[in-house]
Motif scaffolding. Sequence first.
Motif, short mmCIF file in Angstrom:
data_model
loop_
_atom_site.label_atom_id
_atom_site.label_comp_id
_atom_site.label_asym_id
_atom_site.label_seq_id
_atom_site.Cartn_x
_atom_site.Cartn_y
_atom_site.Cartn_z
N ALA A 232 0.83 -1.21 0.00
CA ALA A 232 0.00 0.00 0.00
C ALA A 232 0.87 1.26 0.00
N ARG A 233 1.91 1.25 0.81
CA ARG A 233 2.79 2.43 0.91
C ARG A 233 3.47 2.73 -0.41
N ARG A 234 3.91 1.68 -1.11
CA ARG A 234 4.64 1.86 -2.37
C ARG A 234 3.72 1.90 -3.58
N GLY A 235 2.44 1.63 -3.40
CA GLY A 235 1.50 1.66 -4.52
C GLY A 235 1.73 0.55 -5.52
N ILE A 236 2.27 -0.57 -5.06
CA ILE A 236 2.48 -1.71 -5.95
C ILE A 236 1.16 -2.43 -6.16
N VAL A 237 0.80 -2.58 -7.42
CA VAL A 237 -0.53 -3.07 -7.79
C VAL A 237 -0.52 -4.60 -7.93
N LEU A 238 -1.55 -5.23 -7.36
CA LEU A 238 -1.71 -6.67 -7.51
C LEU A 238 -2.67 -6.98 -8.65
N GLU A 239 -2.26 -7.89 -9.52
CA GLU A 239 -3.09 -8.37 -10.62
C GLU A 239 -3.87 -9.59 -10.11
N VAL A 240 -4.99 -9.34 -9.46
CA VAL A 240 -5.72 -10.39 -8.76
C VAL A 240 -6.67 -11.12 -9.71
N CYS A 241 -6.68 -12.46 -9.58
CA CYS A 241 -7.50 -13.31 -10.45
C CYS A 241 -8.29 -14.29 -9.58
N PRO A 242 -9.38 -13.82 -8.93
CA PRO A 242 -10.08 -14.67 -7.97
C PRO A 242 -10.59 -15.99 -8.54
N GLY A 243 -11.18 -15.97 -9.74
CA GLY A 243 -11.70 -17.20 -10.32
C GLY A 243 -10.63 -18.25 -10.51
N ARG A 302 -10.46 1.99 -13.38
CA ARG A 302 -9.57 3.14 -13.55
C ARG A 302 -8.15 2.79 -13.10
N ARG A 303 -8.05 2.12 -11.94
CA ARG A 303 -6.72 1.76 -11.45
C ARG A 303 -6.02 0.83 -12.44
N THR A 304 -6.76 -0.05 -13.09
CA THR A 304 -6.16 -0.97 -14.05
C THR A 304 -5.51 -0.21 -15.19
N ILE A 305 -6.21 0.78 -15.72
CA ILE A 305 -5.63 1.61 -16.78
C ILE A 305 -4.41 2.37 -16.25
N GLU A 306 -4.54 2.92 -15.06
CA GLU A 306 -3.43 3.68 -14.47
C GLU A 306 -2.20 2.80 -14.27
N ALA A 307 -2.42 1.52 -13.91
CA ALA A 307 -1.31 0.60 -13.64
C ALA A 307 -0.78 -0.05 -14.91
N SER A 308 -1.46 0.17 -16.02
CA SER A 308 -1.03 -0.44 -17.28
C SER A 308 0.31 0.14 -17.71
N PHE A 309 0.91 -0.51 -18.68
CA PHE A 309 2.20 -0.06 -19.20
C PHE A 309 2.04 0.71 -20.52
N LEU A 310 0.87 1.26 -20.71
CA LEU A 310 0.55 2.03 -21.91
C LEU A 310 1.34 3.34 -21.98
N ASP A 311 1.45 3.87 -23.19
CA ASP A 311 1.98 5.22 -23.37
C ASP A 311 0.99 6.22 -22.80
#
Length: 324
Positions: A232-243, A302-311
């Motif tokens: 949380a402190r570093r803002g490292i995003v988890l790519e969670v896949c519950p299914g 929104r977070r997913t787009i923000e965490a993406s590696f897009l230009d």
Amino acid sequence: MTPKIQIPKAEIHCHLEGSIPPVLARELAERNGLSLPAKLFDAKGHYAWKDFLSFLDSYDRVCTVLKTPRDFGDVIYSYLASAARDGAVYVEMFCSPERPAALGISYTAWLAALTDGIDRAGREFGIVGRIIIICIRHLGPDRAFAMAKAMVAEPHPYVVGFGMGGDEARFSPIDFAPAYRLVHEKGYGCTVHAGEVVGPESVWAAIRDLPVTRIGHGVRSAEDPALMEELARRGIVLEVCPGSNVALGLYADREAHPLHRLIDAGVPVTLNSDDPPFFHTTLGTEYDMAGLSEKELRRIARRTIEASFLDADTKRRLLEKVTP
């Protein structure tokens, strides 16, 4: 299945070969003059497997239908079309050059086929697709470094990041630091599978030794409050896949899944499908079954787009689509 909650979605954790639905596997086998492996499907026409090892075996058997560059392009087109019907505006697909290389397909030809599939889906459905090149952990750090070198030697606008899948119990993240440093210094985003089969120590090692801003899965982080605090402190995003996690037996059901504990701890999470036809899920299903409000789901999109590696320009345009 049509998603119940009609909001724009995005995904940053899905494997190319793991996205092949049974109907496409049959089509590719017929096109390539192949017989599908025995007992690949169950009585309902789904992929047949019962535990993690048999899942890996089923996955490998499905991949035998891939023979030509066109096949790979058709797979990514098929998935992007399906995701778009679920409301996805963006998908980052994990793609490993190992399998095409074993078939004698050059990196250039393989990328050209994937690009064609992405462009076709973009024209027909308005979805944006991008590629994360992944190395295979259990094949070792030398292979990973060679793959990283090939990737940076032949830059492509659709290749936006580097990652690693495979057996989490083999090698240590620091063994792959040279490969990660190489791509990171060239400006690529970095992610790594960790904290799925192996516990929170694998996530600690990944964030300590690799230049990653995301963790593939990472759900075992919920077992360590200090780790959740650090993520949380570093803002490292988890790519969670519950299914995926439930299907593979990491958790008994979605209620036991730590998604909500991670969110409550302030860990930034995203929702993803991983290998959807194997786990009887879709991106839309993951959103529908998350037990979150529409407002929370929109925040995750929104977070997913923000965490993406897009230009930056494409990211800005897509953020406008997922923001109410």
